[in-house]
Structures are given as C-alpha cells and as structure tokens.
Design a protein around this motif. Structure first.
Motif, PDB file in Angstrom:
ATOM      1  N   GLU A 678      31.454  83.111  21.340  1.00  0.00           N
ATOM      2  CA  GLU A 678      31.976  83.854  20.184  1.00  0.00           C
ATOM      3  C   GLU A 678      30.904  84.791  19.634  1.00  0.00           C
ATOM      4  OE1 GLU A 678      31.730  80.533  20.381  1.00  0.00           O
ATOM      5  OE2 GLU A 678      33.773  79.739  20.383  1.00  0.00           O
ATOM      6  N   THR A 679      31.319  86.018  19.336  1.00  0.00           N
ATOM      7  CA  THR A 679      30.408  86.934  18.644  1.00  0.00           C
ATOM      8  C   THR A 679      31.043  87.526  17.395  1.00  0.00           C
ATOM      9  OG1 THR A 679      31.134  88.888  19.880  1.00  0.00           O
ATOM     10  CG2 THR A 679      29.280  87.627  20.804  1.00  0.00           C
ATOM     11  N   GLN A 680      32.367  87.611  17.378  1.00  0.00           N
ATOM     12  CA  GLN A 680      33.025  88.331  16.280  1.00  0.00           C
ATOM     13  C   GLN A 680      34.324  87.668  15.859  1.00  0.00           C
ATOM     14  OE1 GLN A 680      33.661  92.232  17.902  1.00  0.00           O
ATOM     15  NE2 GLN A 680      31.921  93.061  16.769  1.00  0.00           N
ATOM     16  N   LEU A 681      34.536  87.742  14.572  1.00  0.00           N
ATOM     17  CA  LEU A 681      35.842  87.367  14.012  1.00  0.00           C
ATOM     18  C   LEU A 681      36.435  88.638  13.431  1.00  0.00           C
ATOM     19  CD1 LEU A 681      37.895  85.150  13.024  1.00  0.00           C
ATOM     20  CD2 LEU A 681      36.529  85.061  10.918  1.00  0.00           C
ATOM     21  N   GLY A 752      35.442  85.785  22.580  1.00  0.00           N
ATOM     22  CA  GLY A 752      34.935  84.697  23.413  1.00  0.00           C
ATOM     23  C   GLY A 752      36.061  84.016  24.168  1.00  0.00           C
ATOM     24  N   GLY A 753      37.153  84.752  24.353  1.00  0.00           N
ATOM     25  CA  GLY A 753      38.261  84.204  25.128  1.00  0.00           C
ATOM     26  C   GLY A 753      39.173  83.286  24.360  1.00  0.00           C
ATOM     27  N   HIS A 754      39.042  83.239  23.049  1.00  0.00           N
ATOM     28  CA  HIS A 754      39.900  82.362  22.249  1.00  0.00           C
ATOM     29  C   HIS A 754      41.282  82.971  22.045  1.00  0.00           C
ATOM     30  CE1 HIS A 754      37.172  79.188  21.062  1.00  0.00           C
ATOM     31  NE2 HIS A 754      36.205  80.093  20.884  1.00  0.00           N
ATOM     32  N   SER A 755      42.268  82.128  22.040  1.00  0.00           N
ATOM     33  CA  SER A 755      43.581  82.562  21.565  1.00  0.00           C
ATOM     34  C   SER A 755      43.650  82.223  20.079  1.00  0.00           C
ATOM     35  CB  SER A 755      44.698  81.865  22.342  1.00  0.00           C
ATOM     36  OG  SER A 755      44.705  80.494  22.012  1.00  0.00           O
ATOM     37  N   GLN A 756      44.584  82.873  19.380  1.00  0.00           N
ATOM     38  CA  GLN A 756      44.701  82.622  17.936  1.00  0.00           C
ATOM     39  C   GLN A 756      44.935  81.142  17.653  1.00  0.00           C
ATOM     40  OE1 GLN A 756      47.848  85.379  16.772  1.00  0.00           O
ATOM     41  NE2 GLN A 756      46.398  86.434  15.434  1.00  0.00           N
ATOM     42  N   SER A 757      45.698  80.495  18.571  1.00  0.00           N
ATOM     43  CA  SER A 757      46.069  79.105  18.279  1.00  0.00           C
ATOM     44  C   SER A 757      44.913  78.124  18.490  1.00  0.00           C
ATOM     45  CB  SER A 757      47.284  78.695  19.117  1.00  0.00           C
ATOM     46  OG  SER A 757      47.007  78.944  20.475  1.00  0.00           O
ATOM     47  N   ASP A 758      43.759  78.625  18.919  1.00  0.00           N
ATOM     48  CA  ASP A 758      42.576  77.753  18.985  1.00  0.00           C
ATOM     49  C   ASP A 758      42.098  77.357  17.589  1.00  0.00           C
ATOM     50  OD1 ASP A 758      42.671  77.957  21.676  1.00  0.00           O
ATOM     51  OD2 ASP A 758      40.885  79.230  21.898  1.00  0.00           O
TER      52      ASP A 758
END
Ligand code: IPT
Length: 938
Positions: A678-681, A752-758
């Motif tokens: 993760e680098t950004q939100l 970082g490859g996350h989906s929203q539902s993570d």
C-alpha cells in the motif's frame, strides 16, 4: 396594512427573549412577524414529534400576542432559510419519493411533522383569539421546482385545513412571476405574494449599487397578476446572508442600510404594497448545527435588530420612521399608484411616483432621484394637485432639496383628525390627536428647507422652541403656510392647537410612539388614530410599552445613556410616572408635556478572564489508541443505500444517513489486513461547503484536506499481514437545502492490489443517532465527537470521575499534533440586574488567526459557535442571556480539531459585552439539563 419582519424562534433558543424581539418589532410601528418552523428540529426521530423546551411554539405565540404582533406562519415543510436541509431532517435521505413533489413517499414523510405543527398553529389563530392570521404553504414553490406540481401544493393546503387552519393561505413566489396567483385552480393560494432581493447577497462592496435592480413596474405586475388580493411582498430584502470566507455581516448591514431602506422600501410603498415583510428583521444564530453548509454560526443577516438583540444600527431607526408613518396613515389603504404625470418636479433628475386617493383627495408622492444610485444633492421645486388647487412648492421662497440616495414620501390632503394637512415637503413620522391638542412630528435632513400648509385660517402661531428667524408663515384664505429650515436644533411650533415638532432625522430617531395599554384595552394588535390610543415620546435607545394603571403612567424602556425623556400626550387622568417600575419625578410644562431624566451609569461588572478559568482537558480522539473499544459503533453492513437520489460507489453503504447519523462530526473506522504494497488511499468524503477531513492509520496521522475531494493520501509503510485501522474524522457542516446529498465517506480506494471490500467499516455520529439523547437541546445540537457522545459538553461534567483521564491543560495550550482536544471549565457570572448586557465570546482579538484547526464553543451544553480560523470570517460569537446564567455558574467547553501535524490552540478567547442598557427585560434560563452518565456511550 401589515408591516412585518421575519424572525425565527429556533435561532434564539431562549423563549423568554422572544417578547424582547417582538417588542422591538412592534416599536418600529410594525404590526406583524413572519416565521418559519423547522421540521428537522421537531422530528429528529422519524414519526416522533417533539416540541420540548425551546422548541415549544406556544410561548412564541403568547409573546407575539402580548406584544400585539400578528403572525404569518410558514411551516414548510420546505423552508430554505439557510438552514439545515432547508428544513428537511437528515432521515429524508432514506425516504422514497421525489422531494417537494406529490410522490406518496415524500407526502407520507412529512405527515407527522405537518399535522402536529399545523394543529398547534391552529390553536393560536385569530379565530381563536390568537395572533396567527396567515399561513404560507411550502416556500417559493412555484418556480423553485421545474416540475411544479399543483397537486402537491394543494395537498399541503388540504392537510393544513384538515388540521384546523382556517386563516388564508399566502404564497411567496421567488419573484413577481405570478405563477400561483389566486384563481388558477388546484394549488392556488388565497393571496398571491412574492419575494424580492434586489441587492443580491454579496456584502463586500456595500456602497456600489451598480449591480442592483430597482423595479418600477411592481404595481403593474400586481394589477395583471392578482388584482383582487392585497399587494403582498412576503419576503423583501432586509440584509443578506453571508458565507464561509465571506466579508461579514457589518457589510450586509451597510449594504441594506438606511439609504437602501429609503430607496427600495419607499419604492414598495409607491407600488401600493399592503403586506410588506422584511427578511430578516432579526436573524439570530445558527447554534447547534441549525445552519446550512454555506453559512457560518452567525445569522445576523445585517438585520435591523442585531444578533445580540441590540437596536443600535441606524437602519433600525430609519425603519421606525417609515413604520410609524404608515401605521398612522389609514388613507394609504385608499390610494392607488398612478402613471399620470400629475405631479412633477422642475428637474428630470427627480422622479415622482404618485399614489392618488380612490375615494378622497388624500394622496402620497414618493420622490427619489431618477437615477436611484445618484449621490447628488438636488434642488427642486414641485407641483402638486390639491383640494385647494394646484400648488407650486415652495410657495414662501427658498428651495427644496433631495440628498443623494434619499427618497421621501410627501403627502397632500392628509387628514390629521379633523384638520387637513394640505401638503408637507417634510416627511411625517407620526401624529396623534389628544383630547386637548394634536401632536404632529415631521422630519427632514439638516440643511433642508421645508414647507407645509394646513387647513386652518389665521391660527395663533407661536414658536415655542428653536430659532424663530428660520420660520416663516403666511395666511392664505382658509390655509396657513409654514416654512422652516432644518438646522439640527428642534423647532416646536404651535399653530392653533396643533404642536408641530420639526426635527432633523437623528432627533426623529429618538421619537417613539408606544400604544397606550389601559384596563379597557382588549388587545394590543393595532392602533387606530383616535384619542390617546398611543402616546408620543422623545427618549433614547428604545421604548417598549406604555400603560395607564389608575392614575399611574408606566413606561417600559431601555437606556444606554443618560436620557431626557419627554412625554407628549400623557393621558389627562395620569399624575404619576413610573419608568421600568420605578417612580420618577417629572416636570409638567404649560403645554402639559412631561419631562424627566433617566440617569445611566455604566454598571460595575467584571467579565471573567477566560484564560484564568480552571480548565479540565481531555483527549477527544481516544479512537487513535490501540486500547480503544469501538464495539459500540455502528457496523457499515448495508449493501445498498436507501437514498433514491444518490447511488453507491462502495460495496457497503457509508452514507451516514443510512445509519441515522446526520449532523456535526462523523467518524469512520476501516479495518484491513496490509500486504505491504500500500502507498496511497484515495478518499472521497462529503460534508458540505468547506468541510474538513482528517485521516489516521492506527495512531499515525496520514493527512487532511478541506473540501476538495477525491483526495490522495500517502500512506506510511505498512507491515504485510498486520491489521490496521483507518480512522477518518469529517466535520460536516449540515445538509444542503432541499437535498438528499449524502454525508460521510462516498468513495475510497486503497492501492497495492486491494479491492474496496478488503476494508470493513464502522461509523458513528452523535450518540443514539435519531434516538438522540438530549431532548432539551434537540436533535441537531450534538455531533459525533467522543466528548459529545459522552456528554462532556454539558453543564457539570464529571471532572472528578477517574474513568476519564482529565488533564489540566487549557485551550490556550491546545494540542501539539493532529487530533481533537476538548476542554471544559466552570464560568461563574455575577452581572447586575436591571440591565440588558449582551455578551459574546471573541476568539483571537476579533481577527482570524489562520490556524489550521476548527473549534467549537459550547455554553451550558449548547453548541454556540464553530470557529474556522483558516476560513473565517466569524470570530465573535454572541451567546444570549438565558443560555448563559448571568447570576450563577456556567460551564464553558471548547473542542479543537487540529487537522495538521502542528496541532492547534486558541491564541485568545474573551468574554466581551455589546451595548449595555438599563432594561426591564426578564430573562429566564432556557431548559438546560446537566450531565448525567450516558450508559451506552462509547
Ligand atoms: C429566499 C428564501 O425564501 C428564504 O428562505 C431565504 O433563503 C432567502 O431567500 C435568502 O436569505 S429565496 C430568494 C433569494 C429568491
């Protein structure tokens, strides 16, 4: 003739002060007040109508009746008014049906509110002896909706009728469009009315009039649109709203100041207005989140009566001149605007709008510069038709003149009881026919020359006061012509048994005409002009009432300086004088005029130094601590939203209204397991206008932003496999008027490859949401700060309870990094009685510091200020007596939301006073329950 001013009881949550405002309106010579009712405050919990404490309308109606003020009720359901939701409660976001239409979902949603409110109003209608004489359904409905549905308007009216409303319905078209004029069938009101704000809403350049509009066709429009109803201006500009970052209300008071009042209000008179209501006459305060997102805490509006309830703006006095004139001019209701050039000035620089009598000769002539923006002082002569033939004025020499940005209403064949005032070039303030004599008060500006003629032949003329060399008179058949110069010292001329007070404008500002209440008075609403229905006073700051009790004359009045009080027309049966209940020595001159002096000495009082209070501090963002337990928070588990106007961009709804949170601070917590990539939100939040958002990951501050969303936040390096919690704090500023615009987190993505539902979310707002805890202060006063949820903003907070880790820092220490601090302190006051001492809390010596924080001010549990030092403009927050206990302990609290890493603190905070006056007002404390432990608070 109804002269009215708008005033919202819910912007002054001290019921015992409502009479003060009504008396100040009544003293203008006004006969009415228009008011909105705010649905969101009365039905915070859907289906439950609550009108506790300051929300009860009955005392408002009783105070109006006591002051003798008729009421136009405007219960919406939509009201606008720069208020939260425009009146709509936050939970409207979960209801179906297009807003402000005939959709059954929407109609059902306001049934509880509207039926309860109109039932209460119906009890206080004039048909039941109460003050309510008109009801306005909806607000500017005709043009505000492109899909105007007459059946919706009709539904509201039918609902009102079925709840006992019998008074006529009046509309307030947004401009003179005539869309819902009577007689047009379904949805038609009884009386067509319209609004008008010709000066607009930017107060930064108050003397530049070039962008304003000056209508000269209102009468023609009225004749074509609704000739059978009284010409009704339901809202006419009395000041202006102002928004975050705005130029402040002093500019608004100047923009809609004495000059604008003279030009535009007299132009309304020239159009024959007979219902004329000024929005606002007293603006008040957006305390406890009642404002809309674009507005700050003050709703002063630059109105005639200031937010602190003072009447020291000249625009109040100027309005009093006009109001009292119309009040004693019943022939105004017989006149008709005319296009004929039956009266002309000798210069085209001056325009004359005639209002000529239908059944009598009595006529009014409104004069102004043809270019209404002109600042010239223009000399003129003028021709009038009168019952005594055409007259060319002035007849006795000299020259008339009109100052720049002035307008005058001149009269011809104006009956002063049995005597005819053939004409006057000076304006009339009031006149009264007493048993022994008649008093006539006329005014103009210093430097002007005036003339009048009166239907008296060869009366005895004596100059009782002033320089007689400036006075000329001439007998002309059955007329007497009198001319004079206005110099700044008062002239009193007796002609026959008429006393003419010939004043300059500022002396006229000191005159008051209270109605005389006697044991025979059945009500205080209107004054006729028969013997002794009112008395005339020259006093000072403010005269409220006059009452004859046996042989005692009682005056209730306010004094901000040592004042000579003169009473003209004291009833013959009176032989003693009481001012504010105290017996007063007075002299009586050969005319029978009474004179006394009221001594004003600045009372001794000390306003506590707020930096020296014993402050208790607490961290109001304990959510950042790893030990914090958020099990009491609401899980964001809804896969869809109930909001029919806005769709979701997230797998679970994060719209706060879906979970019952609508107001103030909202907090979100999002849990996820990191993968180290993760680098950004990327975050989109919504809180209205200049709302502020700050974000933490665990206890690490990530960043903040104002307003501009979506916003990219850079994250620190996260440990793969570890669980993190994102904490988002959003200071929302209300819901836009007439909208379902959601508040809270609208969208987000984590890279970082996350989906929203993570990320799984929890949220909170005020404790209990729609099942709000504090019934006395209502559903909007509390937001979702930890300190608020715990009730620590309330009086007598548990500063000795060790479950809270109280510290002893002060808001002047503030907090040293991003976060939320909260402070509370006891504030003892001991102010002298018998005075009105308006108080304000002033931040940073009255000029915004630019600090990167938002502060909230709470006084005895009422949120009475949102200070935004990087936005402004407000630094000084009036808090009324009744919220403050002037003789006892108060609790003051401050929250500071510091949204950057350098933290934030108050530089200074001071308690300051406004105009102090001796006053008879009686102020009771508003219902203000103290802290009790909140069992399920988190
Ligand atoms: C008028 C509204 O009716 C009133 O509620 C308030 O919002 C006012 O504006 C502005 O202060 S609408 C008018 C601007 C056409």
């Amino acid at each position: 003739m109804l002269l009215s001013g708008e005033f919202h009881p819910w912007r002054l949550p001290v019921p015992s002060l409502w009479l003060d405002i009504f008396q100040k309106i009544k003293a203008l010579g006004f006969s009415a007040t228009s008011f909105y009712v705010h649905w969101a405050l009365l039905e915070g919990e859907p289906g439950v109508y609550r009108a506790d404490g300051a929300f009860d309308l009955a005392p408002f109606f009783e105070a109006a009746a006591e002051a003798g003020i008729y009421l136009l009720a405007r219960p919406g359901p939509y009201i606008q008014a720069e208020s939260f939701g425009g009146g709509f409660p936050g939970w409207i976001e979960r209801m179906t049906g297009s807003l402000r239409t005939n959709d059954s979902g929407f109609l059902d949603s306001f049934h509880t509110y509207y039926s309860n409110t109109t039932s209460v109003i119906s009890k206080f209608q004039i048909s039941n002896g109460g003050p309510v004489i008109l009801l306005q359904p909806e607000n500017e409905y005709s043009v505000s909706q492109s899909d105007f549905e007459p059946t919706y308007m009709q539904y509201i009216m039918d609902e009102a009728r079925s709840n006992g409303i019998v008074v006529p319905f009046i509309s307030n078209d947004a401009g003179p469009y005539g869309n819902d004029a009577p007689g047009s069938g379904v949805g038609a009101v009884d009386v067509y009315g319209h609004d008008y704000y010709p000066l607009g809403f930017s107060c930064s350049n108050p003397d530049n009039w070039t962008a304003f509009t000056f209508p000269d066709n209102f009468y023609q429009l009225h004749e074509s649109q609704s000739p059978t109803t009284p010409y009704s201006l339901v809202e006419f500009q009395g000041g202006s709203m102002d928004g975050w970052g705005g130029s402040g209300f002093d500019g608004c008071a100047q923009m809609v100041g004495t000059e604008a009042e003279r030009l535009w209000y007299k132009n309304n008179v020239a159009a024959g207005a007979s219902f004329f209501s000024i929005y606002m006459i007293y603006g008040g305060t957006n305390w406890g989140n009642v404002g809309y997102p674009n507005g700050y805490t003050s709703y002063d509006y630059g109105a005639a009566i200031t937010e602190a309830r003072t009447v020291d703006r000249d625009k109040y006095s100027e309005l009093k001149l006009l109001g009292n004139f119309l009040k004693v001019s019943p022939t105004y209701l017989d006149v008709q605007p005319s296009n004929n050039t039956i009266s002309v000035a000798n210069t085209t620089d001056i325009s004359v709008s005639p209002l000529t009598g239908r059944t009598s000769n009595s006529s009014f002539w409104v004069i102004r510069h043809s270019d209404y923006t002109s600042t010239d002082n223009t000399s003129y002569t003028i021709t009038f038709p009168t019952s005594n033939g055409t007259v060319n004025l002035p007849q006795l020499g000299g020259a008339l003149s009109l100052l720049g940005r002035d307008s005058k209403i001149l009269v011809t064949d104006y009956p002063l009881g049995n005597i005819n005032l053939l004409y006057s070039t000076a304006e009339l303030f009031t006149w009264k026919e007493f048993s022994e004599y008649t008093v006539v008060v006329l005014y103009g500006d210093i430097g002007e020359h005036e003339e009048l003629a009166i239907g008296l032949s060869n009366p005895n003329i004596t100059v009782l006061e002033g320089d007689s060399s400036t006075i000329r008179y001439q007998y002309a058949g059955n007329q007497t012509i009198l001319s004079w110069d206005i110099t700044g010292s008062r002239l009193l001329v007796k002609a026959g048994n008429i006393y003419f007070f010939l004043l300059d404008r500022s002396s006229a500002y000191n005159f008051w005409v209270p109605q005389l209440v006697t044991s025979e008075t059945t009500h205080n609403y209107t004054s006729d002009t028969t013997v002794a229905s009112s008395i005339v006073l020259s006093a000072g700051y403010m005269v409220r009432t006059a009452r004859l009790q046996g042989d005692e004359l009682h005056i209730a009045a306010d004094f901000n300086a040592t004042t000579t009080v003169e009473i003209f027309g004291a009833p013959a049966s009176a032989n003693s004088l009481y001012i504010n209940g105290q017996k007063q020595q007075f002299t009586k001159d050969s005319q029978g005029f009474w004179t006394t002096t009221v001594i004003f000495e600045m009372p001794n009082f000390i306003l506590p130094d707020l930096t020296q209070l014993h402050w208790f501090s607490i961290d109001s963002l304990p959510e950042l601590q790893s030990s914090y337990n958020d099990s009491g928070w609401t899980d964001a588990i809804l896969s869809s939203t109930s909001n029919v106007d806005y769709g979701l961009s997230t797998p679970k709804s994060l719209f706060s209204s879906d979970y019952g949170y609508h107001v103030g601070f909202l907090l979100y917590r999002g849990y996820f397991t990191a993968n180290g990539q993760e680098t950004q939100l990327n975050l989109t939040t919504q809180g209205g206008s200049v709302f502020e958002t700050a974000v933490w990951i665990n206890d690490t501050f990530v960043g903040s932003y104002q307003q501009n969303s979506p916003y990219l936040l850079s994250l620190p390096t996260l440990q793969s496999g570890s669980t993190y919690v994102i904490t988002i704090v959003i200071e929302t500023l209300g819901i836009e008027e007439g909208s379902r615009a959601p508040r809270g987190v609208i969208d987000y993505s984590l890279d970082g490859g996350h989906s929203q539902s993570d990320i799984s979310w929890k949220l909170t707002g005020n404790l209990g949401g729609e099942q709000y805890i504090d019934l006395a202060r209502g559903p909007l006063n509390e937001g979702g700060l930890y300190a608020e949820r715990q009730g620590l903003h309330l009086p007598s907070p548990p500063v000795n309870d060790s479950t809270y880790s109280w510290g002893n820092s002060t808001p002047f220490n503030g907090i040293e990094s991003a976060g939320i601090g909260f402070w509370t302190a006891q504030l003892p006051l001991d102010l002298p009685s018998g005075y009105d001492i308006p108080l304000s809390f002033q931040f940073d010596e009255g000029s915004i510091s630019g600090g990167e924080y938002r502060a909230q001010l709470y006084v005895n549990g009422f949120q009475f200020g949102k200070y935004a030092p990087s936005v402004g403009p407000q630094t000084t927050f009036p808090v009324p007596q009744g919220i403050l206990n002037y003789n006892g302990d108060n609790w003051l609290a401050i929250s500071i939301f510091a949204y950057n890493s350098s933290g934030g603190c108050l530089n200074t905070l001071k308690l300051v006073n406004n105009t102090v006056a001796i006053s008879p007002i009686v102020v009771e404390l508003a219902d203000q329950p103290v802290y009790t432990k909140r069992a399920n608070a988190y």
